[in-house]
Design a protein around this motif. Sequence first.
Motif, PDB file in Angstrom:
ATOM      1  N   VAL A   3       0.746  -1.112  -0.030  1.00 42.98           N
ATOM      2  CA  VAL A   3       0.124   0.129   0.005  1.00 42.98           C
ATOM      3  C   VAL A   3       0.896   1.047  -0.018  1.00 42.98           C
ATOM      4  N   LEU A   4       1.995   1.305   1.028  1.00 41.58           N
ATOM      5  CA  LEU A   4       2.885   2.214   0.958  1.00 41.58           C
ATOM      6  C   LEU A   4       3.982   2.235   0.205  1.00 41.58           C
ATOM      7  N   ASN A   5       4.623   3.063  -0.622  1.00 40.57           N
ATOM      8  CA  ASN A   5       5.761   3.049  -1.348  1.00 40.57           C
ATOM      9  C   ASN A   5       6.783   3.448  -0.440  1.00 40.57           C
ATOM     10  N   LYS A   6       8.099   3.515  -1.259  1.00 41.36           N
ATOM     11  CA  LYS A   6       9.228   3.967  -0.375  1.00 41.36           C
ATOM     12  C   LYS A   6       9.095   5.233  -0.162  1.00 41.36           C
ATOM     13  N   GLU A   7       8.819   6.214  -1.115  1.00 38.42           N
ATOM     14  CA  GLU A   7       8.615   7.780  -0.828  1.00 38.42           C
ATOM     15  C   GLU A   7       7.662   7.989   0.439  1.00 38.42           C
ATOM     16  N   THR A   8       6.523   7.533   0.392  1.00 36.65           N
ATOM     17  CA  THR A   8       5.833   7.659   1.567  1.00 36.65           C
ATOM     18  C   THR A   8       6.260   7.082   3.040  1.00 36.65           C
ATOM     19  N   ASP A   9       6.891   5.834   2.957  1.00 36.06           N
ATOM     20  CA  ASP A   9       7.376   5.346   3.887  1.00 36.06           C
ATOM     21  C   ASP A   9       8.736   6.200   4.429  1.00 36.06           C
ATOM     22  N   TYR A  10       9.627   6.474   3.798  1.00 36.93           N
ATOM     23  CA  TYR A  10      10.496   7.293   4.003  1.00 36.93           C
ATOM     24  C   TYR A  10      10.178   8.520   4.560  1.00 36.93           C
ATOM     25  N   ALA A  11       9.275   9.212   3.949  1.00 36.92           N
ATOM     26  CA  ALA A  11       8.580  10.515   4.310  1.00 36.92           C
ATOM     27  C   ALA A  11       8.116  10.604   5.716  1.00 36.92           C
ATOM     28  N   VAL A  12       7.379   9.345   6.118  1.00 42.76           N
ATOM     29  CA  VAL A  12       6.664   9.321   7.492  1.00 42.76           C
ATOM     30  C   VAL A  12       7.821   9.231   8.394  1.00 42.76           C
ATOM     31  N   ARG A  13       8.977   8.381   8.058  1.00 35.43           N
ATOM     32  CA  ARG A  13      10.118   8.009   9.151  1.00 35.43           C
ATOM     33  C   ARG A  13      10.752   9.332   9.242  1.00 35.43           C
ATOM     34  N   ALA A  14      10.815  10.160   8.303  1.00 34.25           N
ATOM     35  CA  ALA A  14      11.659  11.487   8.313  1.00 34.25           C
ATOM     36  C   ALA A  14      10.836  12.406   9.326  1.00 34.25           C
ATOM     37  N   MET A  20      10.542  13.715  16.938  1.00 28.49           N
ATOM     38  CA  MET A  20      10.990  13.481  18.202  1.00 28.49           C
ATOM     39  C   MET A  20      12.277  14.373  18.689  1.00 28.49           C
ATOM     40  N   LYS A  21      12.602  15.158  17.684  1.00 24.42           N
ATOM     41  CA  LYS A  21      13.742  15.958  18.268  1.00 24.42           C
ATOM     42  C   LYS A  21      13.309  17.363  18.848  1.00 24.42           C
ATOM     43  N   ALA A  22      14.125  17.859  19.587  1.00 24.78           N
ATOM     44  CA  ALA A  22      14.015  19.074  20.275  1.00 24.78           C
ATOM     45  C   ALA A  22      13.891  20.266  18.946  1.00 24.78           C
ATOM     46  N   ASP A  23      13.562  21.140  19.315  1.00 23.40           N
ATOM     47  CA  ASP A  23      13.580  22.316  18.186  1.00 23.40           C
ATOM     48  C   ASP A  23      14.765  22.418  17.583  1.00 23.40           C
ATOM     49  N   GLY A  24      14.838  23.237  16.416  1.00 24.75           N
ATOM     50  CA  GLY A  24      16.063  23.260  15.862  1.00 24.75           C
ATOM     51  C   GLY A  24      16.229  22.753  14.512  1.00 24.75           C
ATOM     52  N   TRP A  25      17.095  23.340  13.622  1.00 26.60           N
ATOM     53  CA  TRP A  25      17.182  22.735  12.305  1.00 26.60           C
ATOM     54  C   TRP A  25      17.763  21.502  12.105  1.00 26.60           C
ATOM     55  N   VAL A  26      17.313  20.543  11.432  1.00 27.21           N
ATOM     56  CA  VAL A  26      18.268  19.153  11.313  1.00 27.21           C
ATOM     57  C   VAL A  26      18.398  18.950  10.038  1.00 27.21           C
ATOM     58  N   SER A  27      19.645  18.673   9.689  1.00 25.94           N
ATOM     59  CA  SER A  27      20.078  18.585   7.974  1.00 25.94           C
ATOM     60  C   SER A  27      19.718  17.083   7.609  1.00 25.94           C
ATOM     61  N   ALA A  28      19.380  17.154   6.064  1.00 22.66           N
ATOM     62  CA  ALA A  28      19.073  16.150   5.719  1.00 22.66           C
ATOM     63  C   ALA A  28      20.196  15.068   5.702  1.00 22.66           C
ATOM     64  N   LYS A  29      21.395  15.471   5.760  1.00 24.14           N
ATOM     65  CA  LYS A  29      22.456  14.204   6.034  1.00 24.14           C
ATOM     66  C   LYS A  29      22.371  13.594   7.385  1.00 24.14           C
ATOM     67  N   ALA A  30      21.898  14.353   8.301  1.00 27.00           N
ATOM     68  CA  ALA A  30      21.700  13.857   9.727  1.00 27.00           C
ATOM     69  C   ALA A  30      20.483  12.725   9.643  1.00 27.00           C
ATOM     70  N   GLY A  63      21.818  25.462   8.790  1.00 27.62           N
ATOM     71  CA  GLY A  63      20.390  25.194   8.344  1.00 27.62           C
ATOM     72  C   GLY A  63      19.808  23.997   8.270  1.00 27.62           C
ATOM     73  N   GLY A  64      18.729  23.767   7.515  1.00 23.77           N
ATOM     74  CA  GLY A  64      18.042  22.416   7.675  1.00 23.77           C
ATOM     75  C   GLY A  64      16.641  22.446   7.523  1.00 23.77           C
ATOM     76  N   VAL A  65      16.056  21.273   8.104  1.00 23.64           N
ATOM     77  CA  VAL A  65      14.539  21.238   8.122  1.00 23.64           C
ATOM     78  C   VAL A  65      13.938  21.182   9.551  1.00 23.64           C
ATOM     79  N   ARG A  66      12.743  21.396   9.798  1.00 21.27           N
ATOM     80  CA  ARG A  66      12.024  21.093  10.903  1.00 21.27           C
ATOM     81  C   ARG A  66      10.572  21.147  10.401  1.00 21.27           C
ATOM     82  N   LEU A  67       9.729  20.445  11.292  1.00 20.74           N
ATOM     83  CA  LEU A  67       8.275  20.348  11.070  1.00 20.74           C
ATOM     84  C   LEU A  67       7.560  21.681  10.693  1.00 20.74           C
ATOM     85  N   GLY A  68       6.611  21.618   9.867  1.00 17.96           N
ATOM     86  CA  GLY A  68       5.944  22.911   9.782  1.00 17.96           C
ATOM     87  C   GLY A  68       4.650  22.903  10.477  1.00 17.96           C
TER      88      GLY A  68
END
Lengths: 142, 142
Positions: A3-14, A20-30, A63-68
């Motif tokens: 039902v779920l493809n890799k993109e969805t799977d990875y997206a959910v995991r990301a 689960m992380k405290a605030d702040g930017w997290v890099s894609a690499k991390a 920089g990096g990303v965080r939940l919107g």
Amino acid sequence: MKVLNKETDYAVRALISLGMKADGWVSAKAISEEQAIPYQFLRRILQELIRNGLVESKEGAGGGVRLGKIPAEIGVAEVIEIFQGKVQLSECMFRKQLCSNRANCVLRHEIMRIEKMVNNEFSQITIGKLIDDLKAVEAMKG
Amino acid sequence: MKVLNKETDYAVRALISLGMKADGWVSAKAISEEQAIPYQFLRRILQELIRNGLVESKEGAGGGVRLGKIPAEIGVAEVIEIFQGKVQLSECMFRKQLCSNRANCVLRHEIMRIEKMVNNEFSQITIGKLIDDLKAVEAMKG
DNA sequence: ATTACTGATACCAATTTAGTATCAGTTCAT
DNA sequence: ATGAACTGATACTAAATTGGTATCAGTAAT
Ligand code: FES
Ligand code: FES
């Protein structure tokens, strides 16, 4: 039937990882390293999440990303829709053949009922809920 | 996100078509024409249904296929499983990463709960039910 | 015999999926 | 002001899947 493809799977995991992380930017690499998700693939996925407002980003060093959004407001259904489109069981089964009156075809209603049910179920599972579950798991491990 | 692929779709339609007919053998050609399903493709699908006991066949002139079970006992879930495999949302999401105790991972339970629900829903929809629905539609058209 | 069927299986093109690569631009730290 | 650490955008690719076609062999009714 996957039902779920890799993109969805990875997206959910990301998203869970970010939640689960405290605030702040997290890099894609991390994230890529933590979750063992291919870096470039993850980057593309994150960009898509950003375009859809589930994630925010900041360019440049440090920089990096965080939940919107807050985790409780991100349903898996939303993620599925981004990467796999709206849940759709099948086109209508008997088209011109048997049901000329598409408008009130019972079969069609039945199918749409299930579509909604599946969709609803996936909406109930939010990133927040998944995080809570995971934390419970971790607590048990102690 | 298309849940049912063409094989499943065509299979269900062929089964309904068979179920709506009085007893007797129906040729693949006849079904193919009635339902506008590509002949060779349908043949392959029917053979698979035969192998799985949903349909019976008789070789030679005057032969053809017919249902191998009563319509009420053929659930769409069964058809899906034949052509698309068991419903499976995704592999486990955090594998070695976060859940070392796979056995009682809450997340996993959640996912399996939905899998079962989806599966159950598809089991409830039997060919018999679909036929009843279609007949109701036709009666309305009168 | 001929015709009308199924059984088995191999083949094929188009699409989708999963993953890679590249280049440009931004920000931070020194 | 330079280099390192980031994201933005987008093009590319190999492999798998999907949807469909073709072929040949065997069986049964007429
Ligand atoms: S199945 Fe499509 S209108 Fe009835
Ligand atoms: S998600 Fe797989 S064991 Fe927890």
